[in-house]
Design a protein around this motif. Structure first.
Motif, PDB file in Angstrom:
ATOM      1  N   UNK A 155      13.900  10.267   1.059  1.00  0.00           N
ATOM      2  CA  UNK A 155      14.946   9.477   1.557  1.00  0.00           C
ATOM      3  C   UNK A 155      15.324   8.324   0.791  1.00  0.00           C
ATOM      4  N   UNK A 156      16.653   7.923   1.128  1.00  0.00           N
ATOM      5  CA  UNK A 156      17.062   6.558   0.302  1.00  0.00           C
ATOM      6  C   UNK A 156      17.896   5.577   1.464  1.00  0.00           C
ATOM      7  N   UNK A 157      17.648   4.357   1.266  1.00  0.00           N
ATOM      8  CA  UNK A 157      18.527   3.448   2.192  1.00  0.00           C
ATOM      9  C   UNK A 157      19.103   2.431   1.464  1.00  0.00           C
ATOM     10  N   UNK A 158      20.261   2.005   2.082  1.00  0.00           N
ATOM     11  CA  UNK A 158      20.934   1.047   1.480  1.00  0.00           C
ATOM     12  C   UNK A 158      21.705   0.100   2.415  1.00  0.00           C
ATOM     13  N   UNK A 194       2.005  10.267   3.423  1.00  0.00           N
ATOM     14  CA  UNK A 194       1.291  11.492   2.800  1.00  0.00           C
ATOM     15  C   UNK A 194       1.096  13.058   3.850  1.00  0.00           C
ATOM     16  N   UNK A 195       0.962  12.627   5.166  1.00  0.00           N
ATOM     17  CA  UNK A 195       0.782  13.711   6.183  1.00  0.00           C
ATOM     18  C   UNK A 195       2.073  14.190   6.161  1.00  0.00           C
ATOM     19  N   UNK A 196       3.288  13.761   6.285  1.00  0.00           N
ATOM     20  CA  UNK A 196       4.466  14.428   6.565  1.00  0.00           C
ATOM     21  C   UNK A 196       5.253  14.973   5.100  1.00  0.00           C
ATOM     22  N   UNK A 197       4.547  14.482   3.877  1.00  0.00           N
ATOM     23  CA  UNK A 197       5.098  14.931   2.679  1.00  0.00           C
ATOM     24  C   UNK A 197       6.444  14.328   2.607  1.00  0.00           C
ATOM     25  N   UNK A 198       6.653  12.725   3.167  1.00  0.00           N
ATOM     26  CA  UNK A 198       8.151  12.296   2.928  1.00  0.00           C
ATOM     27  C   UNK A 198       7.744  10.989   2.369  1.00  0.00           C
ATOM     28  N   UNK A 199       8.803  10.496   1.322  1.00  0.00           N
ATOM     29  CA  UNK A 199       8.795   9.201   0.604  1.00  0.00           C
ATOM     30  C   UNK A 199      10.365   8.872   0.548  1.00  0.00           C
ATOM     31  N   UNK A 200      10.314   7.635   0.193  1.00  0.00           N
ATOM     32  CA  UNK A 200      11.794   7.094  -0.098  1.00  0.00           C
ATOM     33  C   UNK A 200      11.548   6.719  -1.764  1.00  0.00           C
ATOM     34  N   UNK A 201      12.914   6.625  -2.242  1.00  0.00           N
ATOM     35  CA  UNK A 201      12.945   6.166  -3.545  1.00  0.00           C
ATOM     36  C   UNK A 201      14.023   4.915  -3.226  1.00  0.00           C
ATOM     37  N   UNK A 254       8.565  14.856  -7.576  1.00  0.00           N
ATOM     38  CA  UNK A 254       8.250  14.879  -5.996  1.00  0.00           C
ATOM     39  C   UNK A 254       8.452  16.316  -5.631  1.00  0.00           C
ATOM     40  N   UNK A 255       9.499  17.124  -5.864  1.00  0.00           N
ATOM     41  CA  UNK A 255       9.553  18.462  -5.195  1.00  0.00           C
ATOM     42  C   UNK A 255       8.812  19.501  -5.842  1.00  0.00           C
ATOM     43  N   UNK A 256       8.794  19.398  -7.367  1.00  0.00           N
ATOM     44  CA  UNK A 256       7.984  20.552  -8.009  1.00  0.00           C
ATOM     45  C   UNK A 256       6.582  20.129  -8.203  1.00  0.00           C
ATOM     46  N   UNK A 257       6.234  18.904  -8.229  1.00  0.00           N
ATOM     47  CA  UNK A 257       4.782  18.491  -8.804  1.00  0.00           C
ATOM     48  C   UNK A 257       3.844  18.340  -7.444  1.00  0.00           C
ATOM     49  N   UNK A 258       4.473  17.142  -6.736  1.00  0.00           N
ATOM     50  CA  UNK A 258       3.804  16.925  -5.589  1.00  0.00           C
ATOM     51  C   UNK A 258       3.904  17.789  -4.441  1.00  0.00           C
ATOM     52  N   UNK A 259       5.106  18.576  -4.255  1.00  0.00           N
ATOM     53  CA  UNK A 259       5.641  19.536  -3.545  1.00  0.00           C
ATOM     54  C   UNK A 259       5.825  18.877  -2.096  1.00  0.00           C
ATOM     55  N   UNK A 287       0.754  -1.189  -0.060  1.00  0.00           N
ATOM     56  CA  UNK A 287      -0.063  -0.074   0.119  1.00  0.00           C
ATOM     57  C   UNK A 287       0.810   1.270   0.018  1.00  0.00           C
ATOM     58  N   UNK A 288       2.073   1.387   0.439  1.00  0.00           N
ATOM     59  CA  UNK A 288       2.842   2.536   0.437  1.00  0.00           C
ATOM     60  C   UNK A 288       4.040   2.467  -0.480  1.00  0.00           C
ATOM     61  N   UNK A 289       3.978   1.573  -1.610  1.00  0.00           N
ATOM     62  CA  UNK A 289       4.789   1.704  -2.710  1.00  0.00           C
ATOM     63  C   UNK A 289       4.134   1.766  -4.027  1.00  0.00           C
ATOM     64  N   UNK A 290       4.948   2.570  -4.721  1.00  0.00           N
ATOM     65  CA  UNK A 290       4.608   2.734  -6.407  1.00  0.00           C
ATOM     66  C   UNK A 290       5.853   2.461  -6.977  1.00  0.00           C
ATOM     67  N   UNK A 291       5.810   1.316  -7.698  1.00  0.00           N
ATOM     68  CA  UNK A 291       6.878   0.798  -8.536  1.00  0.00           C
ATOM     69  C   UNK A 291       6.716   1.378  -9.981  1.00  0.00           C
ATOM     70  N   UNK A 292       7.872   1.569 -10.655  1.00  0.00           N
ATOM     71  CA  UNK A 292       8.131   1.995 -11.900  1.00  0.00           C
ATOM     72  C   UNK A 292       8.838   0.707 -12.701  1.00  0.00           C
TER      73      UNK A 292
END
Length: 192
Positions: free
Chosen positions: A128-131, A85-92, A118-123, A59-64
């Motif tokens: 974040x990233x993790x590895x 959505x509430x904090x306007x944060x996501x990871x790639x 993310x920054x210009x359309x979704x604002x 539910x919290x992933x949008x794959x390309x």
């Protein structure tokens, strides 16, 4: 969930990942036998359908699918995940490409498209990233983007071989985007 979107730039298309990409991704993960790399999430060739279905079910992933416009084939995948959505944060993340595309314009082009969206359309405020702590190639690729290293989360992931490992976290916030964007654009132009 975010609205499904297709993005394109510099010969690369990012489109929603579906089962129609299965054959291409089977071929892509075999280019370098990527599933054998213990510190990545690349599917085994026989598990690509499951990989796509799991991505679609989260539910919290949008794959390309990452498409090479010249060939029309999917050469890898990347995702938005841990979408808050509430904090306007996501990871790639969940990012991988066929080995023959490593150290080309593909990763930088994808990140430039995704971050711009993310920054210009979704604002959104934060990306974040993790590895894995031992995935030095991925750490170098993330650091080349010009983002900040946040730190290490100890003992929070299990590798394919069952070893519990640490995660290196990175991020960029919206106020830093104006400085990062032109540097990414210059890197894309210099390698494309």
């Amino acid at each position: 969930m975010l609205e499904q979107v297709t993005l394109s730039s510099n010969g690369i298309i990012l489109e929603p990942l579906t089962l129609t990409h299965t054959a291409d991704l089977v071929e892509a993960c075999q280019d370098g036998e990527l599933w054998k790399i213990n510190v990545t999430s690349v599917p085994e060739p026989d598990n690509v359908i499951d990989y796509i279905n799991v991505a679609d079910a989260m539910p919290d992933r949008q794959a390309f699918a990452v498409i090479d416009e010249r060939t029309g084939k999917a050469i890898g995948s990347t995702s938005f995940h841990d979408i808050l959505l509430a904090s306007k944060r996501l990871e790639i993340g969940y990012t991988w490409y066929a080995k023959s595309y490593w150290r080309t314009h593909v990763n930088t082009t994808c990140k430039l498209m995704l971050l711009t969206y993310i920054f210009e359309t979704l604002e959104y405020q934060t990306v974040g990233w993790r590895t894995d702590i031992d995935n030095y190639r991925s750490q170098q690729a993330i650091e080349r983007l010009g983002v900040k290293k946040d730190g290490v989360i100890r003992g929070n992931r299990v590798r394919r071989d069952g070893v519990i490992s640490d995660t290196v976290m990175y991020s960029i916030v919206s106020s830093e985007w104006a400085d990062v964007k032109p540097k990414l654009a210059t890197k894309v132009q210099s390698v494309y």
